[in-house]
Structures are given as C-alpha cells and as structure tokens.
Design a protein around this motif. Structure first.
Motif, short mmCIF file in Angstrom:
data_model
loop_
_atom_site.label_atom_id
_atom_site.label_comp_id
_atom_site.label_asym_id
_atom_site.label_seq_id
_atom_site.Cartn_x
_atom_site.Cartn_y
_atom_site.Cartn_z
N SER A 73 0.83 -1.21 0.00
CA SER A 73 0.00 0.00 0.00
C SER A 73 0.86 1.26 0.00
O SER A 73 0.35 2.36 -0.19
CB SER A 73 -0.95 -0.01 1.20
OG SER A 73 -0.22 -0.16 2.39
N THR A 107 -4.78 -9.40 4.46
CA THR A 107 -6.11 -8.88 4.10
C THR A 107 -5.98 -7.46 3.56
O THR A 107 -4.96 -6.79 3.77
CB THR A 107 -7.06 -8.85 5.31
OG1 THR A 107 -6.51 -7.98 6.30
CG2 THR A 107 -7.27 -10.23 5.89
N PHE A 108 -7.02 -7.04 2.87
CA PHE A 108 -7.10 -5.64 2.49
C PHE A 108 -8.57 -5.25 2.41
O PHE A 108 -9.46 -6.09 2.29
CB PHE A 108 -6.32 -5.37 1.20
CG PHE A 108 -7.10 -5.26 -0.07
CD1 PHE A 108 -7.18 -4.05 -0.74
CD2 PHE A 108 -7.74 -6.35 -0.61
CE1 PHE A 108 -7.88 -3.95 -1.93
CE2 PHE A 108 -8.43 -6.25 -1.81
CZ PHE A 108 -8.50 -5.04 -2.46
N GLU A 109 -8.80 -3.96 2.53
CA GLU A 109 -10.16 -3.40 2.54
C GLU A 109 -10.47 -2.74 1.21
O GLU A 109 -9.68 -1.95 0.71
CB GLU A 109 -10.28 -2.34 3.64
CG GLU A 109 -9.93 -2.81 5.03
CD GLU A 109 -11.00 -3.66 5.67
OE1 GLU A 109 -12.19 -3.40 5.41
OE2 GLU A 109 -10.64 -4.57 6.42
N ALA A 110 -11.61 -3.08 0.64
CA ALA A 110 -12.12 -2.42 -0.56
C ALA A 110 -13.62 -2.65 -0.63
O ALA A 110 -14.12 -3.67 -0.14
CB ALA A 110 -11.45 -2.98 -1.81
N ASP A 112 -15.93 -1.52 1.04
CA ASP A 112 -16.47 -1.68 2.39
C ASP A 112 -16.46 -3.14 2.85
O ASP A 112 -17.33 -3.57 3.62
CB ASP A 112 -17.88 -1.11 2.50
CG ASP A 112 -17.91 0.39 2.25
OD1 ASP A 112 -16.98 1.08 2.70
OD2 ASP A 112 -18.86 0.86 1.57
N THR A 113 -15.50 -3.91 2.39
CA THR A 113 -15.39 -5.34 2.71
C THR A 113 -13.93 -5.68 2.93
O THR A 113 -13.04 -5.10 2.31
CB THR A 113 -15.95 -6.19 1.54
OG1 THR A 113 -17.28 -5.76 1.26
CG2 THR A 113 -15.96 -7.66 1.87
N THR A 114 -13.67 -6.66 3.79
CA THR A 114 -12.32 -7.19 3.99
C THR A 114 -12.15 -8.42 3.12
O THR A 114 -12.99 -9.32 3.13
CB THR A 114 -12.10 -7.57 5.47
OG1 THR A 114 -12.26 -6.39 6.27
CG2 THR A 114 -10.71 -8.15 5.70
N HIS A 116 -9.39 -11.54 1.86
CA HIS A 116 -8.18 -12.29 2.18
C HIS A 116 -7.41 -12.58 0.90
O HIS A 116 -7.98 -12.62 -0.20
CB HIS A 116 -8.54 -13.62 2.86
CG HIS A 116 -9.07 -13.43 4.23
ND1 HIS A 116 -8.27 -13.40 5.35
CD2 HIS A 116 -10.33 -13.21 4.67
CE1 HIS A 116 -9.02 -13.19 6.41
NE2 HIS A 116 -10.27 -13.07 6.03
N ASP A 121 -11.10 -15.62 -2.60
CA ASP A 121 -11.43 -14.31 -2.07
C ASP A 121 -10.98 -13.19 -3.02
O ASP A 121 -11.63 -12.15 -3.09
CB ASP A 121 -10.82 -14.12 -0.69
CG ASP A 121 -11.80 -13.51 0.31
OD1 ASP A 121 -13.02 -13.67 0.11
OD2 ASP A 121 -11.35 -12.88 1.27
N ASP A 150 -0.76 -4.17 3.42
CA ASP A 150 -0.26 -3.23 4.40
C ASP A 150 1.09 -3.74 4.91
O ASP A 150 1.20 -4.89 5.35
CB ASP A 150 -1.26 -3.10 5.56
CG ASP A 150 -0.75 -2.19 6.64
OD1 ASP A 150 -0.80 -0.95 6.45
OD2 ASP A 150 -0.27 -2.71 7.67
N GLN A 153 1.14 -5.09 8.50
CA GLN A 153 0.48 -6.39 8.60
C GLN A 153 1.38 -7.49 8.04
O GLN A 153 1.49 -8.56 8.63
CB GLN A 153 -0.85 -6.36 7.84
CG GLN A 153 -1.60 -7.67 7.91
CD GLN A 153 -2.78 -7.70 6.96
OE1 GLN A 153 -2.63 -7.47 5.77
NE2 GLN A 153 -3.96 -7.98 7.50
#
Length: 183
Positions: A73, A107-110, A112-114, A116, A121, A150, A153
């Motif tokens: 990121s 994991t990452f967020e996009a 509004d969802t996490t 894997h 996924d 990240d 992470q």
C-alpha cells in the motif's frame, strides 16, 4: 513474462502463449541460466499450474521456485505501489500449501469489505471492480490488481510464521518506478 496487471499464464498481447516466450528466454540466455522463478501477484496459481511443465524442460535449469509478487500500500513519488517479492524455496514438499496459508493471512479493505489473499477471495473484489466479469481467471487477475498489502500487517505475519522465515526471502527492487528509490 509477467507484466503488472496480468497473470503469467494468460495470452501474450503479441499473440501466442506468454509461457512459451518465457521459456524461450531461458533457452536463449547466455550465459546459461540455472534457476528460474514463476511469478504471480499474490499467489502461486501459475507456479502450481506450470511447475511440471517447467521441470526438466530446459537443459541446465536445476531450480524452479515460486516468486509471489506483493503490491504494498506504500506508493512511490511517481504513483505506483512498491512491489515486494516473496521468493520461496521449493525444498519442502508442502511449500505451496504453507505459502498459501501465509498469504491467506493477509487482508485488504475495498468496497467496504475485507478480502483475504487467496484465489477464491481475490475473485470477489475482481467481480466488484468489474461486475460484467464472468471468467474466473480474469476475475482473479482483476482482484489481484485491486489488492494492496499493508506493510505493518505483512511484517507482523512474517514475524509470526517461523516456516516462512526459514523458507522464503523478501526482495524489493531499487527502481524509482515501483522500488525503494521511488520513495
């Protein structure tokens, strides 16, 4: 042959199979190449799919290993994300499963969802990014293109996984486009 935004085993834009062109590089190299990697963003699917084809195919190549490219990121001054390479030793017969287990912890967020970091996924954000997408491989590529890891992470996951520490190296390019010189 791997370009940002593409998976290795897709058709090459100039026609033909990119895999065949990749193998030709080994055959035509001088000095001869004794080791090579099979690369994918955030996974080992091409490595798993093409490993048997690569083994013993090119005289002199004694080592074929997976290279998992991880888009961080962290962005460079020119805009692209820093790319990190997870070079995995194939010595352990369980190296694919253990590497996939390590990756799944990222994991990452996009949207509004996490999500894997595993193929099933990764297809989900690919389909959210391109709702018309019906091809699983294309959805996987689109999802991998959305995923950014990240660094904190990743570092925590690395420190908590003795197997990955003993069986993988992390490499980062020094280029100013997608490497550390671009910071």
């Amino acid at each position: 042959i791997r370009r940002p935004g593409r998976l290795c085993n897709g058709p090459h834009p100039s026609g033909g199979d990119g895999w065949d062109k990749y193998l030709n590089v080994f055959e035509d190299a001088g000095p001869s190449v004794t080791a090579g990697c099979v690369s994918d963003y955030f996974g080992l699917w091409t490595y798993e799919d093409r490993l048997e084809r690569a083994r013993g195919l090119i005289p002199g190549v004694t080592l074929v290993f997976p290279n998992v490219e991880v888009r961080l990121s962290i962005r460079t001054q020119k805009g692209p994300s820093i790319n990190l390479h997870l070079l995995v030793s194939p010595d352990d017969p369980e190296h694919v499963a253990k590497t996939n287990q390590f990756l799944k912890g990222l994991t990452f967020e996009a949207f509004d969802t996490t999500f894997h970091c595993d193929p099933d996924d990764l297809r989900r954000p690919g389909r959210r990014y391109n709702p018309a997408q019906t091809d699983d491989q294309a959805a996987l590529a689109d999802g991998a293109n959305q995923f950014t890891a990240d660094f904190k992470q990743l570092r925590t996951a690395w420190r908590q996984n003795a197997w990955i520490q003993e069986n993988a190296l992390i490499a980062v390019a020094g280029s100013n486009r997608d490497g550390t010189a671009g910071l």
